[in-house]
Design an enzyme around this catalytic site. Structure first.
Site, PDB file in Angstrom:
ATOM      1  N   GLY A  12     118.534  59.185  91.503  1.00  0.00           N
ATOM      2  CA  GLY A  12     119.878  58.877  91.021  1.00  0.00           C
ATOM      3  C   GLY A  12     120.372  59.920  90.031  1.00  0.00           C
ATOM      4  N   ASP A  62     117.163  58.160 100.335  1.00  0.00           N
ATOM      5  CA  ASP A  62     117.452  56.761 100.060  1.00  0.00           C
ATOM      6  C   ASP A  62     116.114  56.124  99.708  1.00  0.00           C
ATOM      7  OD1 ASP A  62     117.899  54.048 100.066  1.00  0.00           O
ATOM      8  OD2 ASP A  62     118.938  54.011 102.000  1.00  0.00           O
ATOM      9  N   VAL A  63     115.857  55.967  98.412  1.00  0.00           N
ATOM     10  CA  VAL A  63     114.535  55.527  97.960  1.00  0.00           C
ATOM     11  C   VAL A  63     114.233  54.079  98.312  1.00  0.00           C
ATOM     12  CG1 VAL A  63     114.434  57.275  96.145  1.00  0.00           C
ATOM     13  CG2 VAL A  63     115.330  54.990  95.613  1.00  0.00           C
ATOM     14  N   ASN A  89     115.272  56.207  88.186  1.00  0.00           N
ATOM     15  CA  ASN A  89     116.534  55.892  87.551  1.00  0.00           C
ATOM     16  C   ASN A  89     117.521  55.215  88.493  1.00  0.00           C
ATOM     17  OD1 ASN A  89     118.856  56.309  85.603  1.00  0.00           O
ATOM     18  ND2 ASN A  89     119.511  57.509  87.359  1.00  0.00           N
ATOM     19  N   SER A 141     117.051  47.815  81.949  1.00  0.00           N
ATOM     20  CA  SER A 141     118.364  47.440  81.450  1.00  0.00           C
ATOM     21  C   SER A 141     118.228  46.194  80.596  1.00  0.00           C
ATOM     22  CB  SER A 141     119.312  47.152  82.621  1.00  0.00           C
ATOM     23  OG  SER A 141     120.508  46.575  82.160  1.00  0.00           O
ATOM     24  N   TYR A 154     121.104  41.775  89.961  1.00  0.00           N
ATOM     25  CA  TYR A 154     120.748  42.946  89.159  1.00  0.00           C
ATOM     26  C   TYR A 154     119.847  42.541  87.988  1.00  0.00           C
ATOM     27  CZ  TYR A 154     121.443  47.004  86.083  1.00  0.00           C
ATOM     28  OH  TYR A 154     121.257  48.099  85.274  1.00  0.00           O
ATOM     29  N   ALA A 156     117.906  39.950  87.766  1.00  0.00           N
ATOM     30  CA  ALA A 156     116.600  39.556  88.308  1.00  0.00           C
ATOM     31  C   ALA A 156     115.765  40.800  88.619  1.00  0.00           C
ATOM     32  CB  ALA A 156     116.781  38.708  89.565  1.00  0.00           C
ATOM     33  N   ALA A 157     116.360  41.794  89.246  1.00  0.00           N
ATOM     34  CA  ALA A 157     115.632  43.009  89.604  1.00  0.00           C
ATOM     35  C   ALA A 157     115.170  43.756  88.358  1.00  0.00           C
ATOM     36  CB  ALA A 157     116.504  43.920  90.469  1.00  0.00           C
ATOM     37  N   LYS A 158     116.014  43.876  87.364  1.00  0.00           N
ATOM     38  CA  LYS A 158     115.664  44.615  86.143  1.00  0.00           C
ATOM     39  C   LYS A 158     114.650  43.845  85.291  1.00  0.00           C
ATOM     40  CE  LYS A 158     117.836  48.441  86.703  1.00  0.00           C
ATOM     41  NZ  LYS A 158     117.108  49.689  86.838  1.00  0.00           N
TER      42      LYS A 158
END
Length: 159
Positions: A12, A62-63, A89, A141, A154, A156-158
Site C-alpha cells: 500500500g 494484490d496481497v 500497511n 488502527s 474494519y 474487527a479486522a484491525k
C-alpha cells in the site's frame, strides 16, 4: 535511524501512510519495494525514492491473493537479493452501516486488512528465518480497540 544496505517491502505504498513510510525508510537509507494495487501510484513513489538516492522497485500485487504475495517476494529477491523489512500497511475500510453491509463487502474488508497481512508474512518469513534476520511491521488502527462508526468489518479486522 540508519537503514543503509537494508531492503524494505511496503504494501500500500502508493499513497497516504504507505507513501510516507516508504519515503521515510528511503531517507533513512533503505532500498524500497513499493507495492500498490494501482501500479502508477507505486511508480510515482519509486521515482521519489530514486530522487532520494535509493533504489526502488514498483510492484502491482494484490496481497489478498497469496500467489501475488509470493511473486512480490520473488521479484524483490531477484532485484535486491534479500528482504530485511516487511511493512504490512495495505488496508482501509469500506464505510457502510452494519445493517446495510453485504457479506461480499465484509469479506473484501477482512481480506484487505487481515488476510493480506497473513499472506505477506507467509511469503517472506521463510527467507527471514533462513537469514536469521528480518523485521515485520503490521500497521494497526485505533479502530481495532475503540471501534469506528460505519466500519464494523474494519474494526474487527484491525482488532
Amino acid at each position: 535511524m540508519d537503514l543503509k544496505n537494508k531492503v524494505a517491502i511496503v504494501t500500500g505504498a502508493g499513497q497516504w501512510i504507505g507513501r510516507a513510510i516508504a519515503l521515510r525508510l528511503a531517507r533513512d537509507g533503505a532500498d524500497i519495494v513499493a507495492d500498490d494495487i494501482i501500479i502508477g501510484r507505486a511508480n510515482k513513489v519509486v521515482n521519489e525514492i530514486e530522487e532520494l538516492g535509493q533504489k526502488g522497485l514498483s510492484i502491482n500485487a494484490d496481497v489478498t491473493k497469496s500467489r501475488e504475495g509470493d511473486k512480490m517476494v520473488e521479484d524483490s529477491l531477484k532485484k535486491f537479493g534479500k528482504i530485511d523489512i516487511l511493512v504490512n500497511n495495505v488496508g482501509g475500510p469500506t464505510p457502510s452501516l452494519f445493517t446495510e453491509s453485504s457479506e461480499e463487502v465484509w469479506d473484501a474488508v477482512l481480506a484487505r486488512n487481515l488476510k493480506g497481512v497473513r499472506n505477506c508474512c507467509r511469503s517472506v518469513i521463510g527467507h527471514m528465518i533462513e537469514r536469521e534476520s528480518g523485521r515485520i511491521i503490521n500497521i494497526a488502527s485505533v479502530a481495532g480497540i475503540t471501534g469506528a462508526a460505519c466500519a464494523v468489518d474494519y474494526s474487527a479486522a484491525k482488532g
